[in-house]
Design an enzyme around this catalytic site. Sequence first.
Site, PDB file in Angstrom:
ATOM      1  N   ASP A 114       0.830  -1.203   0.000  1.00 11.94           N
ATOM      2  CA  ASP A 114       0.000   0.000   0.000  1.00 11.94           C
ATOM      3  C   ASP A 114       0.870   1.262   0.000  1.00 11.94           C
ATOM      4  O   ASP A 114       1.964   1.268  -0.550  1.00 11.94           O
ATOM      5  CB  ASP A 114      -0.931  -0.033   1.219  1.00 11.94           C
ATOM      6  CG  ASP A 114      -2.317   0.527   0.916  1.00 11.94           C
ATOM      7  OD1 ASP A 114      -2.424   1.753   0.725  1.00 11.94           O
ATOM      8  OD2 ASP A 114      -3.274  -0.261   0.854  1.00 11.94           O
ATOM      9  N   HIS A 152      -4.178   6.065   3.097  1.00 18.84           N
ATOM     10  CA  HIS A 152      -4.871   4.839   2.713  1.00 18.84           C
ATOM     11  C   HIS A 152      -4.263   3.619   3.402  1.00 18.84           C
ATOM     12  O   HIS A 152      -4.975   2.777   3.976  1.00 18.84           O
ATOM     13  CB  HIS A 152      -4.812   4.695   1.193  1.00 18.84           C
ATOM     14  CG  HIS A 152      -5.596   3.543   0.640  1.00 18.84           C
ATOM     15  ND1 HIS A 152      -5.105   2.254   0.599  1.00 18.84           N
ATOM     16  CD2 HIS A 152      -6.833   3.492   0.071  1.00 18.84           C
ATOM     17  CE1 HIS A 152      -6.000   1.462   0.045  1.00 18.84           C
ATOM     18  NE2 HIS A 152      -7.063   2.182  -0.284  1.00 18.84           N
ATOM     19  N   SER A 167     -11.415  -1.209  -0.863  1.00 23.31           N
ATOM     20  CA  SER A 167     -10.137  -1.291  -0.154  1.00 23.31           C
ATOM     21  C   SER A 167     -10.375  -1.619   1.316  1.00 23.31           C
ATOM     22  O   SER A 167      -9.667  -2.446   1.908  1.00 23.31           O
ATOM     23  CB  SER A 167      -9.382   0.036  -0.254  1.00 23.31           C
ATOM     24  OG  SER A 167      -8.876   0.257  -1.535  1.00 23.31           O
TER      25      SER A 167
END
Length: 423
Positions: A125, A190, A368
């Site tokens: 990520d 994120h 996600s």
Amino acid sequence: MKRKPFSLPFLPTPVRLEAVAVILLVVGAACLLTPQARRNPERVAYYAVCPASTEVWEAERGWKFGSVAVYKLASNRAPSGCKLVERPVGSAAKLAFTPSAQLRPLSSFYPSRYTGAGVRVAVVDTGVDYTHPDLVHAVKVLASFLVRTERGMPLVWIVGVNGTLESARSFDAYVFGMVGVYAWLDENGHGTHVCGTIAGSGVASSGLYRGVAPGAELWVIKVFSWDGTATLDAILDALYWLQDKPIDIVNLSFAVEGWGDGIDPVSAAVEQLARTGKIVVAAAGNDGAVPFTVAAPASSPFAIAVAAVDAEGRPALFSSWGGGRGNVKPDVAALGVGVVAPIPTYPARIAPYALPSNRLYAALDGTSMAAAAASGVLALWVEAVGREALTANLQGFLQRRSAPTSPFFVKTFVNGYGLLLPP
């Protein structure tokens, strides 16, 4: 004079942890490479997916994933027996998430007597805020494919070998001062949210916003930059590096748009990870309720593609649908609406989405988040029954352990087998 074909043995050998520790301990300013400069976005890069025995004469790079080899070609001429694919140069994959109007604590949605203790989950990520109170217990290994050694190897920090996370933070600041990019810290947000969804302790919220498997151990591989984009080369490098690592679950909360048939470089890497006994979890995508929009890596038959549902079990309107021609996707569904999880404690791109009541968290929507929740649930199951019990017949396991959403108890191209349940 006859030219020699591009040879896969010249690939960098996957580095074992002991060797990585030595490399990092001697790294200095001269050993750091800046991230690759952005190229003309109008240019196209060509890749060939071939049998591993194929000789390729003109290739810039190559990766071997079991019986399959992936080559980055110098032109659009692929060898016989290979599949040619192309991507715009600069960015191959991107992340997508939106702030949510709903708030759903994971601890109440996924109650379990298990915690995922000792289960190793790799997260590919944007990095992670390893200083966040909810994550300091979970982060065990940090790796960066944005900042590398002069030999092109990832910059790796192993907690307890290279030092503490506090020492890693000091070294990260030094790296930033040298090249303008943090090696491991999450400048987007994120990755921190995904990590917290999987294994957050909830300490900063008195346990309210605990992750699904707070006992799991996180290996965080930074591939995506601050703007949520990544190159295909960096993704393939990370997946190649993970092949021989002692990981139970690999979380891939991203999509490579346009690749949906399961025959592409990323899917080749996913297949090899699965064949080495790892459970690969991927986000179905956020392209809306439209058939055949599930993209790689979720489109691979060897990945668990995760759709998003809300707290009532209803399909999220943004969650991508698959198709029914031989490889029905997605495989399962997980909570992906109103997921509350940690965000960086410092200014990051995700900062505007922080909860007013506790700015160390944000409520987000996206597959996600659903993939991360599913990875957490699978970590609980690995602790409960062992990884081999899952991988021996993964599709059968998913079918038995999911709450069906179809009245006919069949796998659908909206939610797969249904909502994945914890032990």
